[in-house]
Design a protein around this motif. Structure first.
Motif, PDB file in Angstrom:
ATOM      1  N   PRO A 159       1.958  -3.093   9.694  1.00 57.60           N
ATOM      2  CA  PRO A 159       2.035  -3.021   8.221  1.00 57.60           C
ATOM      3  C   PRO A 159       3.418  -2.674   7.700  1.00 57.60           C
ATOM      4  O   PRO A 159       3.736  -2.965   6.542  1.00 57.60           O
ATOM      5  CB  PRO A 159       1.015  -1.929   7.881  1.00 57.60           C
ATOM      6  N   HIS A 160       4.267  -2.028   8.535  1.00 60.00           N
ATOM      7  CA  HIS A 160       5.594  -1.643   8.058  1.00 60.00           C
ATOM      8  C   HIS A 160       6.489  -2.866   7.800  1.00 60.00           C
ATOM      9  O   HIS A 160       7.545  -2.733   7.174  1.00 60.00           O
ATOM     10  CB  HIS A 160       6.264  -0.718   9.071  1.00 60.00           C
ATOM     11  N   LYS A 161       6.083  -4.048   8.277  1.00 67.80           N
ATOM     12  CA  LYS A 161       6.863  -5.259   8.051  1.00 67.80           C
ATOM     13  C   LYS A 161       6.440  -6.005   6.787  1.00 67.80           C
ATOM     14  O   LYS A 161       7.016  -7.037   6.469  1.00 67.80           O
ATOM     15  CB  LYS A 161       6.741  -6.197   9.260  1.00 67.80           C
ATOM     16  N   ILE A 162       5.448  -5.480   6.101  1.00 68.32           N
ATOM     17  CA  ILE A 162       4.970  -6.124   4.879  1.00 68.32           C
ATOM     18  C   ILE A 162       5.680  -5.491   3.676  1.00 68.32           C
ATOM     19  O   ILE A 162       5.772  -4.269   3.586  1.00 68.32           O
ATOM     20  CB  ILE A 162       3.441  -5.968   4.747  1.00 68.32           C
ATOM     21  N   PRO A 163       6.189  -6.292   2.740  1.00 70.49           N
ATOM     22  CA  PRO A 163       6.872  -5.716   1.563  1.00 70.49           C
ATOM     23  C   PRO A 163       5.960  -4.784   0.776  1.00 70.49           C
ATOM     24  O   PRO A 163       4.740  -5.013   0.686  1.00 70.49           O
ATOM     25  CB  PRO A 163       7.252  -6.962   0.748  1.00 70.49           C
ATOM     26  N   ALA A 164       6.557  -3.751   0.220  1.00 73.61           N
ATOM     27  CA  ALA A 164       5.782  -2.776  -0.555  1.00 73.61           C
ATOM     28  C   ALA A 164       5.140  -3.418  -1.787  1.00 73.61           C
ATOM     29  O   ALA A 164       4.093  -2.965  -2.248  1.00 73.61           O
ATOM     30  CB  ALA A 164       6.686  -1.619  -0.964  1.00 73.61           C
ATOM     31  N   THR A 165       5.758  -4.476  -2.300  1.00 69.89           N
ATOM     32  CA  THR A 165       5.185  -5.145  -3.479  1.00 69.89           C
ATOM     33  C   THR A 165       3.850  -5.807  -3.152  1.00 69.89           C
ATOM     34  O   THR A 165       2.972  -5.908  -4.008  1.00 69.89           O
ATOM     35  CB  THR A 165       6.176  -6.203  -3.994  1.00 69.89           C
ATOM     36  N   ILE A 166       3.698  -6.263  -1.915  1.00 67.34           N
ATOM     37  CA  ILE A 166       2.420  -6.845  -1.487  1.00 67.34           C
ATOM     38  C   ILE A 166       1.389  -5.741  -1.256  1.00 67.34           C
ATOM     39  O   ILE A 166       0.238  -5.835  -1.698  1.00 67.34           O
ATOM     40  CB  ILE A 166       2.609  -7.671  -0.200  1.00 67.34           C
ATOM     41  N   ILE A 167       1.810  -4.673  -0.580  1.00 70.03           N
ATOM     42  CA  ILE A 167       0.881  -3.580  -0.257  1.00 70.03           C
ATOM     43  C   ILE A 167       0.324  -2.948  -1.521  1.00 70.03           C
ATOM     44  O   ILE A 167      -0.861  -2.608  -1.599  1.00 70.03           O
ATOM     45  CB  ILE A 167       1.590  -2.529   0.611  1.00 70.03           C
ATOM     46  N   SER A 506      13.623   2.840   3.408  1.00 69.54           N
ATOM     47  CA  SER A 506      14.303   1.939   2.482  1.00 69.54           C
ATOM     48  C   SER A 506      13.356   1.399   1.411  1.00 69.54           C
ATOM     49  O   SER A 506      13.797   1.000   0.332  1.00 69.54           O
ATOM     50  CB  SER A 506      14.930   0.778   3.251  1.00 69.54           C
ATOM     51  N   ARG A 507      12.043   1.416   1.725  1.00 69.07           N
ATOM     52  CA  ARG A 507      11.068   0.957   0.742  1.00 69.07           C
ATOM     53  C   ARG A 507      10.547   2.084  -0.139  1.00 69.07           C
ATOM     54  O   ARG A 507      10.055   1.841  -1.231  1.00 69.07           O
ATOM     55  CB  ARG A 507       9.881   0.297   1.454  1.00 69.07           C
ATOM     56  N   LEU A 508      10.656   3.304   0.359  1.00 67.11           N
ATOM     57  CA  LEU A 508      10.107   4.441  -0.380  1.00 67.11           C
ATOM     58  C   LEU A 508      11.167   5.203  -1.164  1.00 67.11           C
ATOM     59  O   LEU A 508      10.841   5.896  -2.131  1.00 67.11           O
ATOM     60  CB  LEU A 508       9.417   5.395   0.602  1.00 67.11           C
ATOM     61  N   LEU A 509      12.431   5.124  -0.734  1.00 65.95           N
ATOM     62  CA  LEU A 509      13.514   5.874  -1.363  1.00 65.95           C
ATOM     63  C   LEU A 509      14.584   4.911  -1.869  1.00 65.95           C
ATOM     64  O   LEU A 509      14.635   3.752  -1.444  1.00 65.95           O
ATOM     65  CB  LEU A 509      14.125   6.862  -0.358  1.00 65.95           C
ATOM     66  N   PRO A 510      15.462   5.383  -2.756  1.00 70.40           N
ATOM     67  CA  PRO A 510      16.529   4.501  -3.246  1.00 70.40           C
ATOM     68  C   PRO A 510      17.400   3.947  -2.131  1.00 70.40           C
ATOM     69  O   PRO A 510      17.868   2.827  -2.192  1.00 70.40           O
ATOM     70  CB  PRO A 510      17.331   5.419  -4.194  1.00 70.40           C
ATOM     71  N   GLN A 511      17.649   4.740  -1.093  1.00 67.90           N
ATOM     72  CA  GLN A 511      18.425   4.265   0.053  1.00 67.90           C
ATOM     73  C   GLN A 511      17.943   4.990   1.301  1.00 67.90           C
ATOM     74  O   GLN A 511      17.431   6.108   1.232  1.00 67.90           O
ATOM     75  CB  GLN A 511      19.923   4.511  -0.151  1.00 67.90           C
TER      76      GLN A 511
END
Length: 569
Positions: A159-167, A506-511
């Protein structure tokens, strides 16, 4: 072909038949019973845990007009068509081979049309993490504005390879690894239905070798049935098929190694290899065995449950006698050798080198004997305190000889970077810049997303990271403290783990900040060193006044300027 594999014949057809996923099945059934289903679901978890089976059961239940308590009837024409894969309104897609933009656009265009026979059109996309970036973007548009009477079920092992926008546009269900007890119960039920005789110990070996996957367990069981005479499931056949080494041989080998009987240990290794055992599997068995020894010293009941009662008296006695430090060293050496064996064709050579390394580590390492005495921990503590007392006595003698007027500065404490924690050394040059820029806001922000980060990792990475906790964070750096030095060493040297954590952050924080791991036992020293290095800077900022205090002027007048000496407090 008239014969079908066991995992196909005994594939679950109802939610109640899904083993080990009670939370998932209960939630889905209640959603179906109350008509609160959504347009998109995400099923994540290790292989062989029931993700695709649950998706097909859900497709039947949502279209079945005779469902009871959220369960499909499996008797109506729709249920039987979906089970056989004949219904055009239930489309199963393998994203590994259909991962392009055109395939997803085709799905998007066809999803607009109403279902032909069923009430809902269901798309099951397996291994969805294999989709390309463009395909994900095409799928995102459909999930944002879903057509009526269309349900998407996405299944993935990563699941970590799926974009957060999809999840964020799906309802996520995490499928757990199935416990050996549940796998054992399912296999016993199947064999009784097939009227096949079996040994309990053989099924326990298969349940352990499956590593939480029901499909893997049934595939191994299929092999054992075919391998045995008259289709019987025997203990010896289970060992041969799985490549597992018996606990008796593992115990004998480790006892020889820890007793520094290298020649006998080499003979045992050659005997195991000549029996056809896989070298890589042997390393895994040794790591698991050392892990069981280590855990049994702290939580015996936990190990007995996970091993399905296979622990014998020899193992229990060995676990009580062996020293934990020896096991730490053995696990580190086994992990290192396992990495070295990944791309070699000379596996026996590596096993021989491993045997010699393990024997030498006992004699040269911190543990001087393989078997610890009952008071070994107390003895180590006494030795440490005795050294401290000797150092204090030496300092006291030096101070008394120097006299009251010449007091030497106290010896500087050794920096944490100079002290090793097992095989792990703290690099202060990397940590101090992070502490200089650390902010409480960064740490609080990290703790808020910590649970989401763990869910993005695979089970092995998640288990590793659960032993750490955020200690300090800046905009570009993160310090995680862990309970055990050898875990810090493994985490710091695992590029795969750091890439997975960085990808999640990188998906949860600004950087995504850089990662640094430190043992808890060194964290206090690191903070003290940080304060010590910053303290002189604050003291130098104090203005140095050249004027003399009035009391000093009075003293100089009374006793003479040459007889007055000014000393700082």
């Amino acid at each position: 072909m008239s014969y079908q594999a066991l995992y196909r014949v005994w594939r679950p057809q109802k939610f109640s038949e899904l083993v080990g996923q009670e939370m998932v099945t209960k939630t889905l059934r209640h959603a179906l019973m109350t008509h609160q289903t959504t347009h998109a679901y995400l099923f994540t978890g290790p292989r062989g845990t029931g993700k695709t089976s649950a998706a097909k059961i859900f497709a039947k239940a949502i279209n079945c007009h005779q469902q009871t308590d959220g369960e499909p009837c499996n008797e109506c024409e729709l249920c039987q068509a979906i089970t056989a894969g004949r219904l055009n309104d239930v489309i199963e897609i393998d994203a590994a081979s259909n991962n392009g933009v055109e395939e997803i656009r085709d799905i998007r265009d066809k999803a607009k049309y109403a279902p032909t026979v069923a009430d809902y059109k269901v798309y099951i996309i397996d291994e969805v993490h294999m989709l390309s970036t463009g395909a994900f973007n095409a799928l995102l548009k459909t999930l944002e504005e879903p057509p009526a009477n269309v349900v998407f079920i996405l299944a993935t092992t990563e699941p970590h390879k799926i974009p957060a926008t999809i999840i964020s546009r799906t309802q996520r269900f995490d499928f757990r690894r199935i416990t050996p007890q549940d796998i054992l119960g399912r296999m016993e039920y199947i064999l009784k239905q097939k009227e096949v005789s079996y040994d309990d110990s053989a099924l326990k070996v298969i349940a352990k070798a499956a590593e939480g996957g029901m499909r893997d367990a049934l595939s191994i069981l299929d092999q054992v049935i075919s391998f045995g005479e008259d289709g019987q499931v025997t203990f010896d056949n289970a060992l041969l098929v799985t490549g597992t080494v018996t606990r008796q041989k593992l115990t004998a080998y480790l006892k020889q190694v820890f007793a520094q009987d290298t020649s006998a240990a080499l003979e045992t290794i050659h005997t195991i290899v000549n029996e056809g055992k896989d070298a890589k599997r042997l390393i895994e068995d040794l790591i698991g065995y050392c892990r069981d020894l280590l855990l049994y010293k702290q939580a015996p009941k936990l190990v007995e449950e996970s091993e399905l009662g296979l622990l014998d008296a020899d193992f229990k006695e060995f676990a009580q006698k062996i020293d934990s430090q020896v096991l730490y060293q053995a696990i580190n050496i086994l992990n290192e050798q396992q990495e070295n064996m990944r791309y070699t064709s000379h596996e026996t050579v590596y096993l021989e080198v491993l045997t010699i390394k393990l024997s030498q580590s006992v004699s040269q390492g911190q543990a001087k004997a393989p078997v610890a005495t009952e008071n070994s921990a107390d003895h180590e503590e006494v030795v440490r305190l005795a050294k401290q007392v000797a150092q204090l006595q030496e300092q006291l003698q030096t101070l008394s000889q120097a006299g009251p007027k010449q007091v030497s500065a106290p010896a500087k404490r050794p920096r944490p970077s100079q002290a090793s924690s097992g095989q792990f050394k703290v690099n202060l040059n990397q940590l101090l810049p992070i502490l200089n820029k650390a902010k409480k806001e960064n740490l609080l922000q990290l703790r808020e997303v910590w649970g989401d980060l763990l869910n993005m990792l695979n089970p092995a990475q998640r288990a590793m990271l659960r032993s750490f906790e955020p200690a300090a964070a800046s905009d570009d750096g993160l310090i995680l403290k862990g309970a055990y030095p050898y875990l810090c060493q493994r985490a710091q040297s695992s590029q795969e783990l750091q890439d997975a954590i960085g990808n999640g952050l990188s998906r949860l924080l600004p950087q995504a900040p850089s990662l640094h791991f430190v043992p808890k036992e060194n964290w206090q020293e690191i903070r003290q060193e940080f304060y010590r290095q910053n303290q002189p800077q604050t003291e130098e900022k104090a203005p140095k006044k050249e004027e003399v205090a009035p009391i000093v002027l009075t003293a100089q007048k009374l006793f003479g300027k040459e007889n007055v000496e000014i000393k700082a407090d």
